[in-house]
Design a protein around this motif. Sequence first.
Motif, PDB file in Angstrom:
ATOM      1  N   LYS A   1     -13.356 -16.876 -30.733  1.00 46.69           N
ATOM      2  CA  LYS A   1     -13.001 -16.244 -29.462  1.00 46.69           C
ATOM      3  C   LYS A   1     -14.051 -15.012 -29.404  1.00 46.69           C
ATOM      4  CE  LYS A   1      -8.362 -17.132 -27.850  1.00 46.69           C
ATOM      5  NZ  LYS A   1      -6.957 -16.812 -28.023  1.00 46.69           N
ATOM      6  N   GLU A   2     -14.061 -14.233 -30.680  1.00 46.66           N
ATOM      7  CA  GLU A   2     -14.777 -13.128 -30.701  1.00 46.66           C
ATOM      8  C   GLU A   2     -16.148 -13.572 -30.517  1.00 46.66           C
ATOM      9  OE1 GLU A   2     -14.274  -9.803 -32.857  1.00 46.66           O
ATOM     10  OE2 GLU A   2     -11.905 -10.154 -33.257  1.00 46.66           O
TER      11      GLU A   2
ATOM     12  N   LEU B   1     -10.142 -20.234 -34.701  1.00 49.43           N
ATOM     13  CA  LEU B   1      -9.811 -19.802 -33.182  1.00 49.43           C
ATOM     14  C   LEU B   1     -10.198 -18.041 -33.003  1.00 49.43           C
ATOM     15  CD1 LEU B   1      -9.406 -21.037 -30.577  1.00 49.43           C
ATOM     16  CD2 LEU B   1      -6.900 -20.102 -30.799  1.00 49.43           C
ATOM     17  N   PRO B   2      -9.592 -17.190 -34.151  1.00 46.88           N
ATOM     18  CA  PRO B   2      -9.940 -15.736 -33.916  1.00 46.88           C
ATOM     19  C   PRO B   2     -11.623 -15.469 -33.857  1.00 46.88           C
ATOM     20  CG  PRO B   2      -8.200 -16.245 -35.445  1.00 46.88           C
ATOM     21  CD  PRO B   2      -9.050 -17.623 -34.814  1.00 46.88           C
TER      22      PRO B   2
ATOM     23  N   ASP C   1      -9.669 -23.047 -25.472  1.00 42.56           N
ATOM     24  CA  ASP C   1     -10.412 -22.767 -24.280  1.00 42.56           C
ATOM     25  C   ASP C   1     -11.751 -22.626 -24.763  1.00 42.56           C
ATOM     26  OD1 ASP C   1      -9.385 -20.945 -25.696  1.00 42.56           O
ATOM     27  OD2 ASP C   1      -9.392 -19.291 -23.909  1.00 42.56           O
ATOM     28  N   MET C   2     -12.296 -23.378 -25.827  1.00 47.96           N
ATOM     29  CA  MET C   2     -13.575 -22.758 -26.454  1.00 47.96           C
ATOM     30  C   MET C   2     -14.653 -23.713 -26.192  1.00 47.96           C
ATOM     31  SD  MET C   2     -12.287 -20.261 -28.106  1.00 47.96           S
ATOM     32  CE  MET C   2     -13.879 -20.045 -29.325  1.00 47.96           C
TER      33      MET C   2
ATOM     34  N   VAL D   1     -17.504 -15.826 -28.647  1.00 46.40           N
ATOM     35  CA  VAL D   1     -17.434 -16.136 -27.294  1.00 46.40           C
ATOM     36  C   VAL D   1     -17.698 -14.778 -26.506  1.00 46.40           C
ATOM     37  CG1 VAL D   1     -16.480 -17.159 -25.228  1.00 46.40           C
ATOM     38  CG2 VAL D   1     -16.719 -18.369 -27.488  1.00 46.40           C
ATOM     39  N   ALA D   2     -16.600 -13.880 -26.890  1.00 47.05           N
ATOM     40  CA  ALA D   2     -16.656 -12.630 -26.346  1.00 47.05           C
ATOM     41  C   ALA D   2     -17.834 -11.773 -26.588  1.00 47.05           C
ATOM     42  CB  ALA D   2     -15.462 -11.839 -26.737  1.00 47.05           C
TER      43      ALA D   2
ATOM     44  N   LEU E   1     -18.025 -22.342 -26.702  1.00 44.64           N
ATOM     45  CA  LEU E   1     -18.497 -21.874 -28.146  1.00 44.64           C
ATOM     46  C   LEU E   1     -19.887 -22.908 -28.391  1.00 44.64           C
ATOM     47  CD1 LEU E   1     -18.036 -20.297 -30.780  1.00 44.64           C
ATOM     48  CD2 LEU E   1     -16.858 -22.294 -31.551  1.00 44.64           C
TER      49      LEU E   1
END
Lengths: 184, 184
Positions: free
Chosen positions: B64-65, B60-61, B117-118, B67-68, B121
């Motif tokens: 998230k990064e 997940l981390p 919420d990915m 996607v960010a 991705l």
Amino acid sequence: MARSSTALHEQLLAAALRLFVQHGFRGTSLADIAAEVGCSKASLLYHFSNKEAILGELLLPVGKEMVALDARLADLEGDAAVRAGITGLVDLTVRFRQEIKVLFDNMADATALREADMEGLDGVGHRLVGVLAGGSSDPFDRVAATMALGGMFLTGGGQLEMDEETLREAMTISALRTLGRTPG
Amino acid sequence: MARSSTALHEQLLAAALRLFVQHGFRGTSLADIAAEVGCSKASLLYHFSNKEAILGELLLPVGKEMVALDARLADLEGDAAVRAGITGLVDLTVRFRQEIKVLFDNMADATALREADMEGLDGVGHRLVGVLAGGSSDPFDRVAATMALGGMFLTGGGQLEMDEETLREAMTISALRTLGRTPG
DNA sequence: AGAATAGCTGTCCGATCGGTCAGATCTGAC
DNA sequence: GTCAGATCTGACCGATCGGACAGCTATTCT
């Protein structure tokens, strides 16, 4: 029909390759492969003694050619080695797109390859990096070489749809650039 | 000991990451992970509701990064986008070497990520190729972009042992070269 | 026609896997 | 001390997997 048996054998190989690429070796069951071609699991095991034998038959040609390329490069040095290495790798990548992905995904599982005459395959990755790095042990050169090599494998295994000629040229030039060399 | 429970939780995560990198997600059993840290399989399932939850917590981390980074790049164009893309990818690759390998090996299995919420991705890979290609749809540019991207992921996931600073610099310069751009 | 062989299948088996559950043990609060 | 909640465990379960085996069918050879 006369040789429908041989046809089934190769249908099974093709189906296995397709499924191995999509779901991985461990993620594909014998039943999956059999179902893909519409025969029974027992029939599949009539054509291949076990699951690893399928992988072996699929990867042996690529493995052999990689070892052969490796041997061919051993006689070369410097710039000639780098360029021959890239040419050979591009050729392999274009011809065996999917097989290479499966090969590197399942190197650890492919006991069958090592049980063949393929012990030479083990160090081939490191040696190719060495060749592409121009024999240098400089960290920078080795990162560049690993990136060029990895990029080719991933590009080949990727689902890029484009004509073979363009792919060869693009991969060759890009790899040379990655290694800091001018094309030609 | 006071917070040995939390310690076990993270010991399990670390062991799982190690084993996933080595044997793959499907090639690693819950018993393997539990054995690696010396606790029972039932205890492992006390800390994680199921096997996919381990993968999710691990990835997940990174997800998230990624996607960010993807969102950050959407606001940029041309040369600035390419350079920001490379910088961001190099940073991600260096910080999450093993996780990225696991992420791409198991994208299909990582249902947990999509249930978070990915959803963003999914297309991130294609979009990053687009950014690195400088927005061009020329086959040549896209091969180069794929190679730069693939090379970084493979270099990061590889077991290259070298100091972080050198790795960052080497990856950045090599990637820029692959894309036919001069460093700086 | 009959024997032999190759191709194919249904059925079964032991092992392994992910996951459940009831209960043991430990901890800190009161 | 004792109670509550968190942590941990052995035993067990259903499903799935790779593989074995005996037998069916069709073709080929004599």
